[in-house]
Structure formats: C-alpha cells, structure tokens
Write a protein that holds these residues in place. Structure first.
Motif, PDB file in Angstrom:
ATOM      1  N   GLY A 235       1.005  -1.155   0.056  1.00 41.13           N
ATOM      2  CA  GLY A 235      -0.072  -0.066  -0.093  1.00 41.13           C
ATOM      3  C   GLY A 235       1.184   1.211   0.094  1.00 41.13           C
TER       4      GLY A 235
ATOM      5  N   THR B  58      -0.864  -3.596  -6.105  1.00 39.55           N
ATOM      6  CA  THR B  58      -0.843  -2.157  -5.489  1.00 39.55           C
ATOM      7  C   THR B  58      -2.306  -1.697  -5.494  1.00 39.55           C
ATOM      8  N   PRO B  59      -2.655  -0.678  -4.687  1.00 42.19           N
ATOM      9  CA  PRO B  59      -4.077  -0.244  -4.437  1.00 42.19           C
ATOM     10  C   PRO B  59      -4.719   0.071  -5.680  1.00 42.19           C
TER      11      PRO B  59
ATOM     12  N   THR C  98      -5.796   5.379  -3.437  1.00 37.42           N
ATOM     13  CA  THR C  98      -5.517   5.885  -2.118  1.00 37.42           C
ATOM     14  C   THR C  98      -6.155   7.190  -1.726  1.00 37.42           C
TER      15      THR C  98
ATOM     16  N   VAL D 184      -9.033  -2.800   2.883  1.00 35.08           N
ATOM     17  CA  VAL D 184      -8.521  -1.427   3.291  1.00 35.08           C
ATOM     18  C   VAL D 184      -7.326  -1.522   4.109  1.00 35.08           C
ATOM     19  N   GLN D 185      -6.259  -0.775   4.023  1.00 36.55           N
ATOM     20  CA  GLN D 185      -5.370  -0.724   4.936  1.00 36.55           C
ATOM     21  C   GLN D 185      -5.243   0.870   5.575  1.00 36.55           C
TER      22      GLN D 185
ATOM     23  N   TRP E 105      -5.987  -3.465   8.917  1.00 33.66           N
ATOM     24  CA  TRP E 105      -6.436  -4.110   7.715  1.00 33.66           C
ATOM     25  C   TRP E 105      -8.036  -4.332   8.112  1.00 33.66           C
TER      26      TRP E 105
ATOM     27  N   THR F 276      -3.224   8.379   4.955  1.00 30.26           N
ATOM     28  CA  THR F 276      -3.497   7.591   3.651  1.00 30.26           C
ATOM     29  C   THR F 276      -3.957   6.231   3.993  1.00 30.26           C
ATOM     30  N   TYR F 277      -5.313   6.064   3.378  1.00 34.35           N
ATOM     31  CA  TYR F 277      -5.824   4.838   3.194  1.00 34.35           C
ATOM     32  C   TYR F 277      -5.833   4.259   2.030  1.00 34.35           C
ATOM     33  N   SER F 278      -5.299   3.117   2.104  1.00 29.20           N
ATOM     34  CA  SER F 278      -4.964   2.218   0.621  1.00 29.20           C
ATOM     35  C   SER F 278      -6.147   1.320   0.515  1.00 29.20           C
TER      36      SER F 278
ATOM     37  N   TRP G 260      -8.141  -1.482  -2.050  1.00 30.14           N
ATOM     38  CA  TRP G 260      -7.817  -2.616  -3.281  1.00 30.14           C
ATOM     39  C   TRP G 260      -9.136  -3.103  -3.373  1.00 30.14           C
TER      40      TRP G 260
END
Length: 588
Positions: A474, A513-514, A517, A538-539, A545, A566-568, A570
């Motif tokens: 992320g 990768t996400p 973001t 979501v990270q 997680w 920052t929220y990553s 997927w």
C-alpha cells in the motif's frame, strides 16, 4: 501417467472401433510427414467433433474417425509422436504393429513412444479429452526421440547472478530482477533429482534463468523466491547449493513462490518457466525475500477435551493425479457420473464453506463448454461436500447448497480441466466408501434451505484482517482521492494476487498495488460497485486491515476509522479473471 498401448491391445480397440470405425487407410486431412534425422511437424486445428472412446485400453477423447490428421512414413527405429497445444489433447496412432494411444504424459499433452518401430505407414489422430475445446490449434511432431533434457545448474544464467547478504530484506526490501521465463523443455521429462516432488511447466534446462548468491549469516532463516508475469501462468524450479530441488506452481493465484526454511549459504539456480508450452518465452519478474509467506494449515486430532495444545496433521492434495472419471458439459448437454469415494483426509483448503473430508486425489475432471453459468453439483443419501479447482488455480468449496447436497456455480467458464473432489461432512475412514453422483449442467445452482424460523445469518460482510507480508503493498498506486465531500470515481478492480489478508470477510483476487489511495482525517465509508462480484481490502494509516464482501448484494463496503493519513484501498473480484473490471468507488 503414460498410457501407451501397442498391438497386444488391438482387440480392446476393436470393441470401440466397431461403433465408430477408424479409417486407417484414408488420405490424411493435414499432410504426410517423412522425418529422418530431425523431427518433422505439421500444424492444424484438431477435429474434435466425434467421440472416440477407448475405455478398454484406457484412452479417451473426441476425434474425427473419417481420416487421420496426418500420416508419417517411417524408415525404421525408435519413433516418437508428441504435440504442443493449449487444450487437453489425446493421441491415437495406427502403425504396422497395430494401435498405440496416450493421454497426459506431458501434463495435459500426449506422447507416444514406439521402440524399434518397424518401417512403414503410421496414421495419427490428435483428439481432445472433451468435445469442442475452445482452442484446437495443435502442432504434431514425429521423428527420432530427442535426447532427454539435462538440467544444468552450473551453466551461466541467462539473466545473471543476484547477490543477497543475510538480512537484506529488512535493510533494503525484497530484490527483483527482470527475466525471460519459459522454454522448450517439459519439466516433468527432466531428472531433477527427486521422484517425490511435483514439478510441471516448460523451461530451458540448458541454463538457469537466473542465479542467487546467498549468504545466510544475518538472515531470518527463511528464503523466498517468486516469479510473476502479466502474460502467462508461471512455474518455478530452484536448485539449492547442495543440489536439493524445489518446485512450485500457483502459490499466489497463478504466480509461483518457493520458500526454503533454514537456507544454506551458496548459489541457488533459478528457472522461471511457463505452465503452457504454447506460451513460449514471456517477460517476467523474479523476486527474492526473507519473509515467511507460507501459511501452514494444521488440523487437530479432534480430541475435544479442552487442552492447551494438540498434535496436528496435514494431508496435501494430489494435484498431479489424473482423474479416472471425466465429464463434460455444454450449454445444451449435461454431464454426470456415478462415483465412489473414501473421504478420510480433512479438506486443507480454507474458506467459509470449505469443510468435510475428501480423498487426496481428485474424484473427477470436468470440462465446460459455453458462456455459462454452469452448476457443478454432487448428490447422495449422505451429507456431501464439494471442492473444485479451476484450470487457472482458483478454489471453490460448497456444503449444503440444495439440502445436504453441495453445489458450485461457475459464471465464466475457463478453458481447460476443472478438478473436483466429492467429500463428506463427517469422517468415514479409508475402509468406508460413499456413493454419489457428480454432475455438470448449464444454469444456476439450485439453493434450498430447511431453515424454518428465526433470524437468518447472511454471513459476515466486514471483518478485521491480519497481514504483514509483501504480496500487496500500500501507500501509492491507483487513483488518488482527497477525503471530505462524498464523491465517486472510476477504478480498476481485480488482479492475479489471491487475497493474502487473513480475516472472515477477506476473499477474492487483487492487484499488487491499491486501486485507490484516500487522504482522510479519520472515519470514512468506502463502497464499490460493478457488473461483477467484488471484494475489498482497506489498509488504514494506523496499519490495521479491514475486508469486505457482499455488504450490498455482491458489492463490498467498509466503514473504518484508522486515524488521519493515507488509506490504501484494493478492489478485488471474487473470482480470478484474465482482465480487470471497471468499478465505481464511492467515498463518504
């Protein structure tokens, strides 16, 4: 296992040929080969419309009996016939000494070897194990058997040598190297120094793809070597400093990974191969790390007295076994078979519906032809379970879809062979068999329930997750969003990475990768929708997680408060796909 059968089995062939006689003397449909010192070849589209069943001699398949695909004029001596194709092919040869046939000597491809073959005319049919595969292009080779490929770990590696001191991942991250994967040599025809190791795919045995010079001192005690490609299904073969071989296929989706515990210092020869011969040579990326990425599955001994620990067992599935039962289904024709299984091994596949006991070898192989959906079901007087592995390496489980009978729905059928395990909910042991009917039919799975009241639990749609690996990363990637006012953006969903986050709602296939973001000050709600069954991971900025599946129909949604930052995010697809899916990501 090779099933090459010669003149002694001509009587068995005659039983099947009586209904569909093979025109052995007819002119070939695609040409005549006259190989000498070098093999000759001819390419064509296999004719797979008429069933050619050779049950008496252990060969199966569909071919056109009206004429051979090719004729080979041979001057005498050892003779080999082999093919390259992207479907499950079979082969039938009629020569001066009678009939020979084969299926699955090289993965899903046949090889017919005739020692001291007499001079004369050989009529050859290349068939398909199931009717009308999606891609019937095939190349037939005939000639003197080529020398068996010899693995050469000492040869100069094609992409060079990577040096890795112990502890490198903690200080600089995993190491990567761009390589070319694949080659002409079937791995299962190479002596790799182990008869017990399952290895498959195609490599260039004459030299490694790359080499790794590893210094174990200061390391974590674990060495991982992986490969990935956007163009093909890959396999890995690694030979350690002491000559020990390691193989893997489909560790992470269709990407392989070899993990070596307690690695020694020295040179590791690495071959990145392709699962399919027709893939040729493809661009790929090797990765080297020191994190423990494998997840051990332990099944306790079912002693239900409360204890702080217990002994465990792990029985792996035999993915190399050839199913003795094959069925095929199309949009107009269903397939079914009566089977008898001895379900003694716990199902090692993880999932909310992955329960029960199975045999280690698959019960049946299933081929699906058409756009779908298809229903794969099993029925019996017993309480059954069903486990299915897709041609691309995905897994599905079912228990109690129609009463006590399991059912799995395949919405987008793949080319190739589905492996199916019919099991039981309870353990029966090796000495008790369960009789069942396994079926493949066009249409949706019938779902019924005996539940007669109360509140129905539709399942967990959001859960916390646990993950500290490197398969997904992320922080950056995808669409950048600044939180605040509610908004929606278009993103791409899906990928080849099997969701590595552990949690009750953690499913599907993701990109590395996400998809997006999001910069936010605190709590936010994220949802996604598309014309596909989606999942979400979501990270949060605090490192936690969260996963979601089926929060709104087949769409995921997550509400999370992980602090400012920052929220990553997927966005995945529940099933593995060859293409990405356009989805709408909404932030509130």
């Amino acid at each position: 296992m090779s099933r090459v059968l010669l003149a002694a089995l001509a009587l068995g062939l005659a039983t099947s040929a009586a209904a569909q006689p093979m025109a052995t003397d007819a002119l070939p449909a695609f040409g005549t080969l006259s190989p000498t010192a070098d093999a000759s070849s001819v390419s064509f589209a296999a004719r797979t419309g008429t069933e050619l069943t050779l049950d008496a001699v252990g060969c199966f398949g569909y071919a056109d009996p009206s004429s051979p695909d090719a004729v080979v004029n041979w001057g005498g001596g050892d003779l080999r016939f082999w093919v390259r194709a992207d479907f499950d092919a079979t082969m039938l040869v009629y020569g001066p000494d009678g009939w020979s046939c084969d299926d699955d000597t090289e993965g899903m491809l046949p090889v017919v070897d005739i020692r001291s073959a007499p001079a004369g005319r050989y009529a050859v049919w290349v068939g398909a194990f199931a009717p009308d595969p999606m891609d019937t292009d095939v190349t037939l080779y005939a000639g003197t058997p080529p020398p068996r490929p010899v693995l050469n770990p000492q040869a100069a590696p094609e992409a060079g040598t990577v040096s890795a001191p112990g502890g490198f991942e903690a200080s600089q991250g995993s190491l990567t190297l761009s390589v070319s994967a694949g080659g002409p040599d079937p791995v299962d025809s190479i002596d790799i120094g182990s008869d017990d190791l399952y290895c498959t795919g195609y490599i260039d045995a004459s030299r490694p793809t790359a080499a790794l010079a590893y210094e174990a001192d200061g390391g974590t005690g674990t060495l991982t070597i992986g490969a990935m490609s956007e163009d093909a299904d890959l396999v890995l073969l690694v030979v350690g400093p002491d000559g020990t071989p390691y193989c893997n296929d489909d560790f992470n989706g269709i990407n392989p990974m070899v993990q070596i515990d307690g690695p020694a210092s020295g040179a590791y020869a690495v071959w990145a191969g392709t699962y399919s011969a027709s893939a040729g040579t493809v661009d790929a990326m090797l990765s080297v790390g020191e994190a423990d990425l494998q997840e051990d599955i332990y099944i306790d001994d079912y002693d239900y007295e409360p204890t702080p620990y217990s002994e465990g067992t792990y029985v792996p599935l035999d993915l190399d076994a050839t199913p003795s039962v094959r069925i095929a289904a199309s949009e107009t024709d269903a397939g079914s078979a009566e089977v008898s299984v001895r379900p003694a091994a716990p199902n090692p596949v993880q999932g909310s519906e992955c329960s029960g006991y199975i045999e280690t070898a698959p019960t049946a192989g299933i081929t699906l032809r058409g756009d779908g959906p298809f229903a794969l079901t099993a029925s019996s007087d017993d309480d059954l379970t069903l486990l299915v592995r897709t041609p691309s390496g995905g897994w599905f489980c079912s228990d109690d879809a129609d009463g006590l009978d399991p059912g799995i729905q395949i919405d987008a059928p793949e080319a190739g062979l589905y492996l199916a395990w019919v099991g039981s909910f309870g353990a029966y042991g090796d000495d008790v068999s369960v009789d069942a009917t396994i079926s493949a039919t066009a249409g949706e799975v019938v779902v019924t329930s005996d539940y007669d009241g109360g509140v129905y639990d539709e399942g967990i749609t959001q859960s916390e997750g646990d993950y500290d690996g490197s398969e997904i990363v992320g922080g950056t990637g995808g669409v950048s969003i600044t939180g605040g006012a509610p908004q929606s953006v278009e993103v791409m969903a899906g990928g080849t990475v099997l969701n590595p986050v552990a949690g009750e709602a953690c499913y599907g296939f993701l990109s590395r990768t996400p998809s997006a973001t999001i910069e936010a000050d605190g709590m936010l709600t994220v949802s996604a929708s598309a014309d596909a069954d989606l999942t979400m991971v979501v990270q949060a900025p605090d490192g936690t997680w969260t996963c979601s599946d089926d929060a709104d129909g087949s769409d995921p949604a997550v509400t999370v408060d992980g602090g400012a930052g920052t929220y990553s995010v997927w966005i995945g697809t529940y099933s593995r796909r060859t293409d990405s899916v356009a989805a709408t990501l909404s932030v509130e």
